[in-house]
Design an enzyme around this catalytic site. Structure first.
Site, mmCIF file in Angstrom:
data_model
loop_
_atom_site.group_PDB
_atom_site.id
_atom_site.type_symbol
_atom_site.label_atom_id
_atom_site.label_comp_id
_atom_site.label_asym_id
_atom_site.label_seq_id
_atom_site.Cartn_x
_atom_site.Cartn_y
_atom_site.Cartn_z
ATOM 1 N N GLY A 121 12.491 12.072 15.153
ATOM 2 C CA GLY A 121 11.706 13.977 14.907
ATOM 3 C C GLY A 121 10.810 14.065 16.147
ATOM 4 N N ASP A 144 12.802 1.487 12.182
ATOM 5 C CA ASP A 144 14.262 1.452 11.351
ATOM 6 C C ASP A 144 15.588 1.604 12.639
ATOM 7 O OD1 ASP A 144 12.750 2.774 9.271
ATOM 8 O OD2 ASP A 144 12.996 4.547 9.526
ATOM 9 N N ARG A 179 12.825 -15.186 -12.609
ATOM 10 C CA ARG A 179 12.365 -14.170 -12.404
ATOM 11 C C ARG A 179 13.764 -13.123 -11.166
ATOM 12 N NH1 ARG A 179 6.867 -13.062 -12.237
ATOM 13 N NH2 ARG A 179 6.189 -13.207 -14.675
ATOM 14 N N GLY A 187 13.312 2.322 5.971
ATOM 15 C CA GLY A 187 14.555 2.284 6.673
ATOM 16 C C GLY A 187 15.752 3.267 6.432
ATOM 17 N N ARG A 188 14.909 3.951 5.888
ATOM 18 C CA ARG A 188 15.501 5.489 5.585
ATOM 19 C C ARG A 188 16.618 5.580 5.163
ATOM 20 N NH1 ARG A 188 12.297 9.960 5.406
ATOM 21 N NH2 ARG A 188 13.935 10.902 5.425
ATOM 22 N N GLU A 239 15.054 1.639 1.245
ATOM 23 C CA GLU A 239 15.029 2.639 0.819
ATOM 24 C C GLU A 239 16.091 4.146 0.523
ATOM 25 O OE1 GLU A 239 11.765 4.392 2.750
ATOM 26 O OE2 GLU A 239 12.322 4.512 4.426
ATOM 27 N N LEU A 289 3.867 -2.021 4.636
ATOM 28 C CA LEU A 289 3.062 -3.440 5.558
ATOM 29 C C LEU A 289 3.848 -3.084 6.548
ATOM 30 C CD1 LEU A 289 3.038 -5.481 2.597
ATOM 31 C CD2 LEU A 289 0.890 -5.802 4.284
ATOM 32 N N GLN A 290 5.464 -3.130 6.318
ATOM 33 C CA GLN A 290 6.271 -2.911 7.631
ATOM 34 C C GLN A 290 5.860 -2.624 9.444
ATOM 35 O OE1 GLN A 290 10.589 -2.847 5.560
ATOM 36 N NE2 GLN A 290 8.562 -1.843 4.518
ATOM 37 N N ARG A 291 4.695 -1.265 8.932
ATOM 38 C CA ARG A 291 4.411 -1.220 10.465
ATOM 39 C C ARG A 291 3.422 -1.839 10.590
ATOM 40 N NH1 ARG A 291 7.020 3.776 10.485
ATOM 41 N NH2 ARG A 291 8.393 4.945 9.446
#
Length: 369
Positions: A121, A144, A179, A187-188, A239, A289-291
């Site tokens: 973008g 990503d 569990r 990742g879009r 995501e 957190l990933q950023r």
């Protein structure tokens, strides 16, 4: 191209390694005798701020010690597209084209070229400004890893390491409580982070946008693990993952000048898995957190290489190009080509084959098959 003064900005979502690029651009340009100035918050510093607020002179002293820092000393935004800038008119938010103001401000401040650090973008915006007369070299930034012209983008390695560390920690609590844990990664519309972290973090199920999944096959895989005495499972979902015949899940409304927000797949999966298997299921969205945090050594080196290459390309007279990592070289490629399409995970890749060989369910088959 006679260059004496350049601008540098960071746009879009932040990524580990941004400060390393800023440092590399600054030090490389200073060695050539150029003046370097940072623009705050993408292009906002040229639109809505005074020069004292919106512009930062970049010197050896100002970039000292920032190599290992996360974030960006220039700030960034997802809402500063000058071609679709959100403004309030009579109580309604509308998009207006303020790109001519950017061009005028750029020339008024005496800038000869721009180093634009961003994802698809941000680079598309930079390319449009280039067509209006601003010399530009782009640096690919996205955790990503979805820019097609470059093998890797800086920030990706750190994001994968963060997600992998989270998965390592979830194994013990999932096993203790028998569990199912569903983890949502960024990742879009691509599955690079989910796939790499999922394999590295010993996930049992990995769901990516490139492979629409069958929820019953996912549950069948979890039931089979139960029968084998493995009473817990780790599910990793990008995501943008979606069930076959379904749609990507989104959050909120699309805001002017920004992309629509994805999210919610982990919560949906947790509800479906619990209802279909009867197993206690929890979900975790790793989100920003990933950023965050400082860049890995790999991303630091990549960021430094990208930044110095951007200055070299400007010195060579290049414009309208993006620095691309095409091993073993960094090469200039037209920005227009670089952002034409997102780089998706190839279904015939060795990484997908690795997941299949390890018995990881990719949403289309059960590990018992």
């Amino acid at each position: 191209m006679n260059i004496r003064k350049i601008a540098v900005n960071t746009g879009g979502g932040d990524a580990p390694g941004l400060n390393a690029v800023i440092r590399a651009v600054t030090l490389s340009a200073l060695r050539l005798g150029w003046e370097v100035v940072g623009i705050r918050q993408g292009y906002v510093g040229l639109l809505n701020m005074t020069p004292e607020e919106g512009l930062i002179p970049l010197t050896r002293d100002s970039v000292r010690g920032i190599l290992n820092q996360g974030g960006t000393i220039l700030g960034t935004t997802n809402h500063g597209n000058p071609f679709e800038y959100p403004v309030n008119k009579n109580g309604e938010i509308v998009a207006v084209d303020r790109s001519d103001e950017i061009i005028e401000a750029f020339r008024r401040h005496g800038f000869d070229a721009l180093v634009a650090i961003g994802g698809d973008g941000s680079l598309e915006i930079a390319n449009r400004l280039c067509r209006k007369g601003i010399p530009v070299v782009g640096v690919p930034k996205t955790i990503d890893n979805d820019l097609s012209a470059t093998l890797l983008t800086f920030g990706f390695d750190t994001a994968v390491a963060t997600a992998t560390d989270a998965l390592d920690k979830l194994h013990s609590t999932a096993e203790s409580h028998s569990r199912v844990m569903v983890v949502e990664t960024m990742g879009r519309t691509t599955g690079w982070i989910a796939l790499h972290a999922g394999i590295s973090g010993s996930a049992d199920v990995i769901l990516i946008p490139e492979i629409p999944f069958n929820i019953e096959k996912v549950c069948e895989s979890i039931r089979k693990r139960d029968q084998m005495g493995r009473h817990y499972s780790i599910v990793v979902a990008a995501e943008g993952a979606m069930p076959a015949g379904g749609q990507v899940r989104t959050k909120g409304k699309k805001e002017i000048g920004s992309e629509i927000r994805l999210g919610g797949i982990a919560e949906w999966l947790a509800e479906e898995i619990a209802a279909r298997t009867g197993k206690e299921t929890r979900f975790l969205v790793l989100g920003h957190l990933q950023r965050g945090g400082g860049p890995s050594s790999f991303d630091r080196l990549m960021a430094l290489r990208f930044g110095t290459a951007a200055v070299r390309f400007l010195a060579e007279g290049q414009s309208g190009v993006m620095v691309a990592f095409q091993p073993p070289m960094l090469l200039p490629v037209p920005i227009e080509e670089a952002v034409a399409e997102r780089k998706r995970v190839p279904l015939d890749s060795d990484t997908i084959a690795t997941a299949n060989s390890l018995g990881i369910c990719m949403g289309t088959h059960c590990i018992c098959e």
